[in-house]
Design an enzyme around this catalytic site. Structure first.
Site, PDB file in Angstrom:
ATOM      1  N   TYR A 154      24.485   5.955  29.234  1.00  0.00           N
ATOM      2  CA  TYR A 154      23.305   5.406  28.429  1.00  0.00           C
ATOM      3  C   TYR A 154      22.449   6.741  27.690  1.00  0.00           C
ATOM      4  O   TYR A 154      22.051   6.776  26.851  1.00  0.00           O
ATOM      5  CB  TYR A 154      22.718   4.290  28.846  1.00  0.00           C
ATOM      6  N   LYS A 161      15.150   2.997  25.582  1.00  0.00           N
ATOM      7  CA  LYS A 161      14.779   1.832  25.990  1.00  0.00           C
ATOM      8  C   LYS A 161      13.437   1.729  26.847  1.00  0.00           C
ATOM      9  O   LYS A 161      12.719   0.927  26.848  1.00  0.00           O
ATOM     10  CB  LYS A 161      15.687   1.123  26.847  1.00  0.00           C
TER      11      LYS A 161
END
Length: 255
Positions: A154, A161
């Protein structure tokens, strides 16, 4: 009487009918809401086609969350279809593949900056643009993927995020006096078009069902969508700055 009877929602991020945003729009209509969608550029036509698959065809307004002119015009564009908004759903994220898939140490700032602007700062941009249409008791709800830990592949999207979640807390602080709630839904991996574009996404989804006490279906976006709809409703009048995990329980489990 539906959970959102008489309310109007602005839903971003509808691209295809496998997206969480599409199911939010569908459930919102089924619960009595009027829905307005946003899209931009080459995606606009695809969103318009997908909008016709909803229970009631929804209008689509132009909005690039990185474009100041679009943000300034959002209120007028929405007013062509509705005189107010009761909730705004942020379901937008993007990072160049060069900053994901194991490229954390090699991510260049221009690409990282793109990820942060589109995936985190845009929550503030969208909320401020929609603010004149939002009254007391309204809601801003965003979609996240747990930014409190480091995930395989990620990389800088995970950083984005984390910034997104912090942005939501500060928005909750500053919009609370206006009676506007700001909450997030942290969903487990869903096999959407956006998710499957992440290099190595299958590494995360492949073990989720094993780790989730409730189990997990990567093809089922409805549990996450239901939580978004609930947070848009009047059933959480004193809840803000919260992250509701809809991940089968994985967030609470040890390795």
């Amino acid at each position: 009487m539906g959970l959102l009877e008489g309310k109007t929602l602005l839903v971003t991020g509808v691209l295809k009918d496998n997206s969480i945003a599409f199911h939010v729009a569908r459930l919102a209509q089924e619960q009595g809401a009027t829905v307005v969608l946003t899209s931009f550029g080459r995606q606009l036509r695809l969103t318009e086609v997908t909008a016709r698959r909803l229970p009631s065809p929804a209008p689509v307004v132009q909005l690039d969350v990185t474009n100041e002119e679009d943000l300034a015009a959002l209120g007028d564009r929405v007013r062509e279809h509705a005189d107010r908004l009761d909730a705004v759903v942020h379901s937008i994220a993007f990072a160049p593949q060069s900053v994901m898939g194991g490229n954390f140490l090699h991510g260049a700032w221009p690409d990282v900056a793109t990820a942060l602007e589109v995936s985190a700062y845009s929550l503030k941009s969208l909320a401020v643009a929609a603010r004149p249409l939002l009254g007391r008791g309204s809601a801003v709800v965003g979609m996240t993927f747990d930014g409190s830990v480091a995930w395989p592949v990620y990389d800088w999207m995970g950083v984005a995020k984390a910034a997104f979640e912090a942005t939501a807390r500060y928005l909750a602080r500053d919009l609370g006096p206006d009676g506007i709630r700001v909450n997030l839904v942290s969903a487990g991996p869903i096999r959407t078009t956006a998710a499957t574009s992440i290099p190595g996404f299958e590494q995360m989804e492949s073990v989720w069902d094993e780790r989730a006490p409730l189990g997990w279906d990567v093809a089922d976006a409805e549990p996450a969508a239901r939580s978004v709809v609930a947070l848009c409703s009047d059933w959480f009048p004193a809840t803000t700055a919260e992250i509701v995990h809809v991940d089968g329980g994985v967030h609470a489990m040890g390795q």
